[in-house]
Design a protein around this motif. Structure first.
Motif, PDB file in Angstrom:
ATOM      1  N   THR A 172     -28.579 -23.110 -22.060  1.00 46.74           N
ATOM      2  CA  THR A 172     -27.894 -22.864 -20.132  1.00 46.74           C
ATOM      3  C   THR A 172     -28.778 -21.550 -20.295  1.00 46.74           C
ATOM      4  OG1 THR A 172     -25.974 -23.815 -20.849  1.00 46.74           O
ATOM      5  CG2 THR A 172     -25.786 -22.419 -18.894  1.00 46.74           C
ATOM      6  N   ILE A 173     -28.082 -20.328 -21.371  1.00 48.84           N
ATOM      7  CA  ILE A 173     -29.011 -18.737 -20.692  1.00 48.84           C
ATOM      8  C   ILE A 173     -30.518 -18.838 -20.299  1.00 48.84           C
ATOM      9  CG2 ILE A 173     -29.898 -16.605 -21.849  1.00 48.84           C
ATOM     10  CD1 ILE A 173     -26.914 -16.951 -24.034  1.00 48.84           C
ATOM     11  N   ALA A 174     -31.836 -19.827 -20.869  1.00 49.21           N
ATOM     12  CA  ALA A 174     -32.792 -20.249 -20.357  1.00 49.21           C
ATOM     13  C   ALA A 174     -32.682 -20.546 -18.887  1.00 49.21           C
ATOM     14  CB  ALA A 174     -33.556 -20.935 -21.538  1.00 49.21           C
ATOM     15  N   SER A 175     -32.773 -21.704 -19.102  1.00 47.32           N
ATOM     16  CA  SER A 175     -32.157 -22.258 -17.849  1.00 47.32           C
ATOM     17  C   SER A 175     -31.964 -21.423 -16.657  1.00 47.32           C
ATOM     18  CB  SER A 175     -31.106 -23.749 -17.507  1.00 47.32           C
ATOM     19  OG  SER A 175     -31.559 -24.777 -18.568  1.00 47.32           O
ATOM     20  N   ILE A 176     -31.174 -20.620 -16.336  1.00 41.17           N
ATOM     21  CA  ILE A 176     -30.236 -19.661 -15.419  1.00 41.17           C
ATOM     22  C   ILE A 176     -31.427 -18.532 -15.328  1.00 41.17           C
ATOM     23  CG2 ILE A 176     -28.845 -17.618 -15.304  1.00 41.17           C
ATOM     24  CD1 ILE A 176     -26.997 -19.550 -16.374  1.00 41.17           C
ATOM     25  N   VAL A 177     -31.884 -18.172 -16.405  1.00 42.43           N
ATOM     26  CA  VAL A 177     -33.183 -16.712 -16.012  1.00 42.43           C
ATOM     27  C   VAL A 177     -34.494 -17.353 -15.661  1.00 42.43           C
ATOM     28  CG1 VAL A 177     -34.226 -15.671 -17.989  1.00 42.43           C
ATOM     29  CG2 VAL A 177     -31.453 -15.953 -18.714  1.00 42.43           C
ATOM     30  N   ALA A 192     -49.888 -17.505 -15.668  1.00 41.85           N
ATOM     31  CA  ALA A 192     -51.017 -17.971 -16.459  1.00 41.85           C
ATOM     32  C   ALA A 192     -51.005 -16.802 -18.131  1.00 41.85           C
ATOM     33  CB  ALA A 192     -52.108 -17.723 -16.533  1.00 41.85           C
ATOM     34  N   ALA A 193     -50.944 -15.324 -17.763  1.00 41.60           N
ATOM     35  CA  ALA A 193     -50.474 -13.893 -18.715  1.00 41.60           C
ATOM     36  C   ALA A 193     -49.577 -14.671 -19.334  1.00 41.60           C
ATOM     37  CB  ALA A 193     -50.525 -13.018 -18.269  1.00 41.60           C
ATOM     38  N   ALA A 194     -48.442 -14.762 -18.405  1.00 44.87           N
ATOM     39  CA  ALA A 194     -47.488 -14.496 -19.929  1.00 44.87           C
ATOM     40  C   ALA A 194     -47.219 -16.049 -19.837  1.00 44.87           C
ATOM     41  CB  ALA A 194     -46.006 -15.139 -18.677  1.00 44.87           C
ATOM     42  N   SER A 195     -47.344 -17.267 -19.828  1.00 45.21           N
ATOM     43  CA  SER A 195     -47.109 -18.380 -20.423  1.00 45.21           C
ATOM     44  C   SER A 195     -48.348 -19.356 -21.100  1.00 45.21           C
ATOM     45  CB  SER A 195     -47.276 -20.039 -19.916  1.00 45.21           C
ATOM     46  OG  SER A 195     -48.346 -19.433 -18.736  1.00 45.21           O
ATOM     47  N   GLY A 196     -49.775 -17.992 -21.493  1.00 42.42           N
ATOM     48  CA  GLY A 196     -50.415 -17.734 -22.642  1.00 42.42           C
ATOM     49  C   GLY A 196     -50.140 -17.158 -23.527  1.00 42.42           C
ATOM     50  N   TRP A 228     -38.858 -15.093 -26.263  1.00 43.45           N
ATOM     51  CA  TRP A 228     -39.655 -16.044 -25.256  1.00 43.45           C
ATOM     52  C   TRP A 228     -38.900 -16.499 -23.869  1.00 43.45           C
ATOM     53  CZ3 TRP A 228     -38.504 -21.575 -24.294  1.00 43.45           C
ATOM     54  CH2 TRP A 228     -39.379 -22.243 -23.857  1.00 43.45           C
ATOM     55  N   ILE A 229     -37.976 -16.512 -23.908  1.00 39.81           N
ATOM     56  CA  ILE A 229     -37.521 -16.411 -22.442  1.00 39.81           C
ATOM     57  C   ILE A 229     -37.805 -16.422 -21.020  1.00 39.81           C
ATOM     58  CG2 ILE A 229     -35.086 -16.525 -21.231  1.00 39.81           C
ATOM     59  CD1 ILE A 229     -33.496 -17.508 -24.168  1.00 39.81           C
ATOM     60  N   GLY A 230     -38.236 -14.626 -21.666  1.00 41.45           N
ATOM     61  CA  GLY A 230     -38.135 -13.518 -20.920  1.00 41.45           C
ATOM     62  C   GLY A 230     -39.121 -14.199 -20.354  1.00 41.45           C
ATOM     63  N   LEU A 231     -40.684 -14.429 -21.139  1.00 44.73           N
ATOM     64  CA  LEU A 231     -42.112 -14.819 -21.081  1.00 44.73           C
ATOM     65  C   LEU A 231     -41.798 -16.098 -20.147  1.00 44.73           C
ATOM     66  CD1 LEU A 231     -43.745 -14.284 -24.796  1.00 44.73           C
ATOM     67  CD2 LEU A 231     -44.790 -13.490 -21.983  1.00 44.73           C
ATOM     68  N   ILE A 232     -40.755 -17.067 -20.697  1.00 43.99           N
ATOM     69  CA  ILE A 232     -40.829 -18.001 -19.096  1.00 43.99           C
ATOM     70  C   ILE A 232     -40.477 -17.329 -17.992  1.00 43.99           C
ATOM     71  CG2 ILE A 232     -39.457 -20.482 -18.801  1.00 43.99           C
ATOM     72  CD1 ILE A 232     -41.070 -20.167 -21.105  1.00 43.99           C
ATOM     73  N   ALA A 233     -39.432 -16.771 -17.891  1.00 40.16           N
ATOM     74  CA  ALA A 233     -39.044 -16.749 -16.588  1.00 40.16           C
ATOM     75  C   ALA A 233     -40.493 -15.728 -15.664  1.00 40.16           C
ATOM     76  CB  ALA A 233     -38.003 -15.315 -16.981  1.00 40.16           C
ATOM     77  N   LEU A 234     -40.916 -14.401 -16.433  1.00 44.85           N
ATOM     78  CA  LEU A 234     -42.338 -14.304 -16.253  1.00 44.85           C
ATOM     79  C   LEU A 234     -43.097 -15.589 -15.392  1.00 44.85           C
ATOM     80  CD1 LEU A 234     -42.719 -11.344 -18.370  1.00 44.85           C
ATOM     81  CD2 LEU A 234     -42.373 -11.398 -15.595  1.00 44.85           C
ATOM     82  N   SER A 280     -44.378 -17.789  -9.677  1.00 49.74           N
ATOM     83  CA  SER A 280     -44.702 -19.662  -8.987  1.00 49.74           C
ATOM     84  C   SER A 280     -43.363 -18.851  -7.686  1.00 49.74           C
ATOM     85  CB  SER A 280     -44.556 -20.597  -9.550  1.00 49.74           C
ATOM     86  OG  SER A 280     -43.107 -20.487 -10.552  1.00 49.74           O
ATOM     87  N   ALA A 281     -43.295 -17.964  -8.379  1.00 52.86           N
ATOM     88  CA  ALA A 281     -41.638 -17.923  -7.059  1.00 52.86           C
ATOM     89  C   ALA A 281     -42.400 -17.162  -5.372  1.00 52.86           C
ATOM     90  CB  ALA A 281     -40.610 -16.751  -7.010  1.00 52.86           C
TER      91      ALA A 281
END
Length: 455
Positions: free
Chosen positions: A276-281, A314-318, A331-337, A342-343
């Protein structure tokens, strides 16, 4: 729409009603898009490789569906009520509810053949019902009002409706779908989709009551035309290719995070409460991008905003893929970036498509916006199938065993799932950047830059 009586002026009722339309559509689409893989592979124990083939085939069928149902809808006569599109939504909304429910009948002890036939057949039935609602709903915007600013308002309210529908999927469902051992409870999916489907059904009812079709659709005389010629021009249109390739890469690769979140938290982090937290962030940066797009356009072009932020993705997912991170919040923070990169693209994507359609018309001298848009939409639909299928194939290649619990997978499987969740959006980010940088050659004045295509 001229029905012999004075129609109410465009106002808040129309905007709320139109928002309820996309809210209703996403009550079904958002749940199926996020949980169909989890239900059939993990709960029903369908082989992930088989599921991957099924979903790709089903999405190709779904893609072909759009222009067929759209053509039938366009050729239909205006009903006695004076409405062209509402009757479609009225009569297709009930089959949509039924198809959504039966797709989640829980019978895990049947054979792989029965599960595969059930998944493919019911998904195709659902896609016909969904398209029969969604295509008329999308077409309604042009007959509710012909004022550009009011149509923009309808688009904004449509986005609001879609975002509101995502809230229960992102926030509530992860809290009730999984048991105390982080395994999904397959027997409750049908009840969840039934409740969401009923909410959607009611939303369609109020959408039809609140909106007014004021503009009578233009009836075009059918002419023989060569779609192959249109398709050839489409593939010579470098800006459109840039947008199409980036859209396909985003949907099929970057959005894979949506379908893989459950597995990385089930098997690697072993804490499904954080989904839930990951989806929201992950969704917050997109909302932030929507707020920042308008002021950002005063300083940067659409191409700049839709290209260079993918470097951040690319940097964050890499980093998420190649650095083994044990703290789920980092990890959640990197996914948010990754998602924030793409925003702007998501916010401005439809404007890019409109620019490309206008450019092709000026270049070829042919007005074919419907065919061009349908071709672009077809590739998006195929990408949706490829994305879900790719994750299913990837889950199978990691050695994931659906017969074992989330915490009982073989050694090395959780690490492979973790790597998969990062590397796929990394590849997608790189492709998005390259396609927009080298192929999208239009400025904000619609003028081509160097190396544009020409007839």
């Amino acid at each position: 729409m001229d029905t012999g009586k004075k129609l109410p002026e465009f106002g808040l009722r129309d905007k709320i009603g139109y928002a309820l339309g996309d809210f209703g559509c996403n009550m079904s689409f958002a749940f199926i898009n996020n949980y169909l893989l989890l239900f059939y592979v993990t709960c029903m124990k369908l082989d992930p490789q088989i599921f991957g083939v099924i979903i790709i085939a089903a999405k190709i069928f779904d893609a072909i569906n759009d222009p067929i149902i759209g053509g039938i809808c366009d050729s239909a006569k205006i009903g006695k009520s004076g409405s062209k599109f509402k009757p479609w939504i009225k009569w297709a909304s009930l089959p949509l509810l039924a198809a959504s429910i039966v797709m989640f009948i829980y019978i895990p002890d049947t054979s792989q053949t029965v599960k595969a036939v059930m998944c493919l057949g019911l998904y195709c039935l659902w896609s016909i019902a969904y398209t029969s609602v969604n295509v008329p709903y999308g077409s309604m915007q042009s007959v509710i009002t012909d004022v550009p600013s009011q149509r923009s308002e309808l688009s904004t309210w449509r986005s609001i409706g879609a975002m509101l529908a995502q809230i229960p999927v992102m926030v509530v469902l992860p809290l009730i779908v999984f048991d105390k051992d982080d395994n999904p409870r397959g027997n409750i999916f049908i009840y969840i989709v039934a409740i969401m489907g009923l909410i959607g059904f009611v939303s369609f009812f109020f959408m039809r009551k609140l909106t007014v079709e004021r503009i009578e659709p233009t009836v075009y005389v059918r002419k023989k035309f060569n779609y192959g010629k249109t398709l050839a021009a489409f593939f010579r249109n470098k800006p459109m290719l840039g947008v199409t390739i980036s859209s396909v890469s985003y949907i099929a690769l970057m959005m894979s995070v949506t379908n893989s979140l459950q597995y990385v938290f089930m098997c690697y982090f072993k804490n499904t409460d954080l989904i839930t937290i990951a989806s929201i962030v992950a969704s917050c940066p997109i909302a932030l991008g929507i707020l920042l797009a308008k002021p950002a356009l005063k300083k940067f072009s659409k191409k700049q905003l839709c290209t260079y932020p993918f470097v951040l993705s690319a940097a964050a997912s890499g980093i998420a893929a190649f650095t083994k991170i044990h703290n789920p919040y980092i990890w959640i923070g990197l996914i948010a970036l990754t998602m924030f990169g793409s925003a702007f693209y998501l916010t401005l994507m439809w404007a890019l498509v409109a620019d490309c359609i206008e450019y092709q018309e000026k270049t070829t001298g042919r007005r074919e916006e419907g065919s061009i848009y349908a071709t672009y939409s077809l590739f998006r639909k195929i990408a949706q199938g490829l994305g879900t299928g790719l994750i299913s194939f990837a889950v199978g290649l990691t050695g994931y065993n659906s017969k074992l619990g989330a915490t009982a997978q073989a050694a090395g499987v959780p690490d492979k799932i973790y790597f998969m969740t990062g590397i796929i959006p990394f590849i997608g980010s790189v492709i998005c950047f390259l396609s927009m940088y080298f192929l999208f050659t239009l400025s904000d004045k619609r003028e081509p830059q160097e190396n544009s295509f020409a007839e």
